[in-house]
Motif scaffolding. Sequence first.
Motif, PDB file in Angstrom:
ATOM      1  N   LEU A  57      -1.880   3.116 -10.217  1.00 52.07           N
ATOM      2  CA  LEU A  57      -2.921   2.154  -9.594  1.00 52.07           C
ATOM      3  C   LEU A  57      -1.965   1.369  -8.332  1.00 52.07           C
ATOM      4  O   LEU A  57      -2.511   1.005  -7.324  1.00 52.07           O
ATOM      5  CB  LEU A  57      -3.396   1.221 -10.441  1.00 52.07           C
ATOM      6  CG  LEU A  57      -4.323   0.246  -9.834  1.00 52.07           C
ATOM      7  CD1 LEU A  57      -5.591   0.721  -8.850  1.00 52.07           C
ATOM      8  CD2 LEU A  57      -5.178  -0.668 -10.610  1.00 52.07           C
ATOM      9  N   GLU A  58      -0.817   0.874  -8.746  1.00 55.84           N
ATOM     10  CA  GLU A  58       0.204   0.107  -7.772  1.00 55.84           C
ATOM     11  C   GLU A  58       0.416   0.941  -6.639  1.00 55.84           C
ATOM     12  O   GLU A  58       0.270   0.576  -5.440  1.00 55.84           O
ATOM     13  CB  GLU A  58       1.142  -0.658  -8.438  1.00 55.84           C
ATOM     14  CG  GLU A  58       0.719  -1.850  -9.162  1.00 55.84           C
ATOM     15  CD  GLU A  58      -0.245  -2.798  -8.507  1.00 55.84           C
ATOM     16  OE1 GLU A  58       0.150  -3.336  -7.492  1.00 55.84           O
ATOM     17  OE2 GLU A  58      -1.552  -3.040  -9.128  1.00 55.84           O
ATOM     18  N   ARG A  59       0.802   2.235  -6.984  1.00 53.70           N
ATOM     19  CA  ARG A  59       1.256   3.152  -5.774  1.00 53.70           C
ATOM     20  C   ARG A  59      -0.018   3.232  -4.829  1.00 53.70           C
ATOM     21  O   ARG A  59       0.260   3.381  -3.638  1.00 53.70           O
ATOM     22  CB  ARG A  59       1.605   4.404  -6.639  1.00 53.70           C
ATOM     23  CG  ARG A  59       3.052   4.176  -7.223  1.00 53.70           C
ATOM     24  CD  ARG A  59       3.644   5.746  -7.788  1.00 53.70           C
ATOM     25  NE  ARG A  59       4.178   5.355  -8.703  1.00 53.70           N
ATOM     26  CZ  ARG A  59       4.279   5.823 -10.255  1.00 53.70           C
ATOM     27  NH1 ARG A  59       2.978   6.608 -10.262  1.00 53.70           N
ATOM     28  NH2 ARG A  59       4.888   5.664 -10.928  1.00 53.70           N
ATOM     29  N   ALA A  60      -1.286   3.473  -5.381  1.00 53.54           N
ATOM     30  CA  ALA A  60      -2.342   3.712  -4.600  1.00 53.54           C
ATOM     31  C   ALA A  60      -2.779   2.464  -3.903  1.00 53.54           C
ATOM     32  O   ALA A  60      -3.163   2.519  -2.773  1.00 53.54           O
ATOM     33  CB  ALA A  60      -3.546   3.954  -5.702  1.00 53.54           C
ATOM     34  N   ARG A  61      -2.482   1.211  -4.430  1.00 52.03           N
ATOM     35  CA  ARG A  61      -2.601  -0.038  -3.711  1.00 52.03           C
ATOM     36  C   ARG A  61      -1.950  -0.210  -2.687  1.00 52.03           C
ATOM     37  O   ARG A  61      -2.270  -0.409  -1.362  1.00 52.03           O
ATOM     38  CB  ARG A  61      -2.401  -1.008  -4.652  1.00 52.03           C
ATOM     39  CG  ARG A  61      -3.072  -2.413  -4.060  1.00 52.03           C
ATOM     40  CD  ARG A  61      -2.844  -3.699  -5.050  1.00 52.03           C
ATOM     41  NE  ARG A  61      -3.279  -3.343  -6.189  1.00 52.03           N
ATOM     42  CZ  ARG A  61      -4.257  -3.619  -6.821  1.00 52.03           C
ATOM     43  NH1 ARG A  61      -5.550  -3.754  -6.121  1.00 52.03           N
ATOM     44  NH2 ARG A  61      -4.687  -3.242  -8.236  1.00 52.03           N
ATOM     45  N   ALA A  62      -0.719   0.169  -2.857  1.00 51.85           N
ATOM     46  CA  ALA A  62       0.342   0.152  -1.682  1.00 51.85           C
ATOM     47  C   ALA A  62      -0.001   1.309  -0.530  1.00 51.85           C
ATOM     48  O   ALA A  62       0.125   1.096   0.470  1.00 51.85           O
ATOM     49  CB  ALA A  62       1.788   0.636  -1.975  1.00 51.85           C
ATOM     50  N   ALA A  63      -0.182   2.342  -0.983  1.00 56.65           N
ATOM     51  CA  ALA A  63      -0.825   3.410   0.069  1.00 56.65           C
ATOM     52  C   ALA A  63      -1.959   2.936   0.709  1.00 56.65           C
ATOM     53  O   ALA A  63      -2.119   3.143   2.064  1.00 56.65           O
ATOM     54  CB  ALA A  63      -1.063   4.648  -0.608  1.00 56.65           C
ATOM     55  N   HIS A  64      -3.090   2.236   0.162  1.00 56.17           N
ATOM     56  CA  HIS A  64      -4.191   1.735   0.904  1.00 56.17           C
ATOM     57  C   HIS A  64      -3.711   0.507   1.763  1.00 56.17           C
ATOM     58  O   HIS A  64      -4.363   0.492   2.921  1.00 56.17           O
ATOM     59  CB  HIS A  64      -4.969   1.362  -0.135  1.00 56.17           C
ATOM     60  CG  HIS A  64      -6.683   1.050   0.405  1.00 56.17           C
ATOM     61  ND1 HIS A  64      -7.063  -0.232   0.241  1.00 56.17           N
ATOM     62  CD2 HIS A  64      -7.548   1.812   0.735  1.00 56.17           C
ATOM     63  CE1 HIS A  64      -8.296  -0.229   0.658  1.00 56.17           C
ATOM     64  NE2 HIS A  64      -8.654   0.970   1.146  1.00 56.17           N
ATOM     65  N   ALA A  65      -2.915  -0.274   1.485  1.00 55.17           N
ATOM     66  CA  ALA A  65      -2.427  -1.438   2.437  1.00 55.17           C
ATOM     67  C   ALA A  65      -1.796  -0.826   3.675  1.00 55.17           C
ATOM     68  O   ALA A  65      -1.884  -1.612   4.480  1.00 55.17           O
ATOM     69  CB  ALA A  65      -1.681  -2.180   1.414  1.00 55.17           C
ATOM     70  N   ALA A  66      -1.223   0.239   3.547  1.00 58.06           N
ATOM     71  CA  ALA A  66      -0.669   0.855   4.852  1.00 58.06           C
ATOM     72  C   ALA A  66      -1.763   1.360   5.931  1.00 58.06           C
ATOM     73  O   ALA A  66      -1.247   1.660   6.895  1.00 58.06           O
ATOM     74  CB  ALA A  66       0.448   1.855   4.378  1.00 58.06           C
ATOM     75  N   LEU A  67      -2.936   1.521   5.442  1.00 55.38           N
ATOM     76  CA  LEU A  67      -3.924   1.716   6.234  1.00 55.38           C
ATOM     77  C   LEU A  67      -4.720   0.856   6.933  1.00 55.38           C
ATOM     78  O   LEU A  67      -4.434  -0.420   6.273  1.00 55.38           O
ATOM     79  CB  LEU A  67      -5.086   2.888   5.529  1.00 55.38           C
ATOM     80  CG  LEU A  67      -4.461   4.406   4.916  1.00 55.38           C
ATOM     81  CD1 LEU A  67      -5.447   4.756   3.973  1.00 55.38           C
ATOM     82  CD2 LEU A  67      -4.220   5.022   6.213  1.00 55.38           C
ATOM     83  N   PRO A  68      -5.530   0.923   7.997  1.00 58.66           N
ATOM     84  CA  PRO A  68      -6.268  -0.185   8.473  1.00 58.66           C
ATOM     85  C   PRO A  68      -7.102  -0.969   7.471  1.00 58.66           C
ATOM     86  O   PRO A  68      -7.787  -0.290   6.626  1.00 58.66           O
ATOM     87  CB  PRO A  68      -6.846   0.447   9.709  1.00 58.66           C
ATOM     88  CG  PRO A  68      -6.290   1.839   9.947  1.00 58.66           C
ATOM     89  CD  PRO A  68      -5.781   2.208   8.614  1.00 58.66           C
ATOM     90  N   PRO A  69      -7.329  -2.212   7.556  1.00 59.88           N
ATOM     91  CA  PRO A  69      -8.385  -2.886   6.622  1.00 59.88           C
ATOM     92  C   PRO A  69      -9.592  -2.241   6.723  1.00 59.88           C
ATOM     93  O   PRO A  69     -10.201  -1.908   7.730  1.00 59.88           O
ATOM     94  CB  PRO A  69      -8.167  -4.189   7.199  1.00 59.88           C
ATOM     95  CG  PRO A  69      -7.199  -4.543   8.226  1.00 59.88           C
ATOM     96  CD  PRO A  69      -6.776  -3.048   8.638  1.00 59.88           C
TER      97      PRO A  69
END
Length: 238
Positions: A57-69
């Motif tokens: 889940l934390e890897r997914a969260r980091a990937a999502h944070a790298a995209l536009p809000p």
Amino acid sequence: MPAALPAALFLHGAGARGGQWAVWRRVFEAAGWQVAAPDLVPETPQALAADSFAARLERARAAHAALPPGAALVGASLGGLIAYALAGTAAPAVPLVLVNPLPPAPFAARLPPLDEDDAAFRWRSAGRFAGTARALPGSPFADQHFAFRHWHDEQPALLRTAHAGLALPRPAGPVLLLASADDCEVPQGLCREFAGAIGAGFMGLPGGHLDPVMGPGAASAAALALSWLNGCARHRPD
């Protein structure tokens, strides 16, 4: 300054990699979307043995944070459960597309039981092509062969944790659930009930568990999801 492209994070299922979204990626990118489809699984046997749902889940969260809000989340199977968990804490709220997802508690209690033999999860090291062919019965041989070569071994404890049922907050944003009629892993009826309980849109699709992402119906499933997401964007308040 030009407007940012709409963006989506695709989260793969157990035993798969980000490449399972190849068809969806082409559909979304052709429509002008920015797409990320990372591999969430550790690369070494030692790291895989220590992996957990929380770590993935934390890897997914980091990937999502790298995209536009506000980037949309799209998840299939185990990736659907991860996407649901991520959407439940996302700020701002984001649209969420679930494809034959493993559901959270209490619905997970009604999933078909997992195999008790850990060897059943060695899809890369002990898998057989015949199993992939059975899972993708309508796909061309080349697509079946590509899928077979790109499976990875999965962490049995991680999957058992997911199947046992996780208590997760309901996402605040809009949700669409796509469910296959012949899915033996996450039955369509269970998906329909889950969708109703969380106020999600629901669309039934033909085929089995893998078909909407990797099978012959992948392009049409991606187009359905894209149309729905574009509708969410049009109705989003400024």
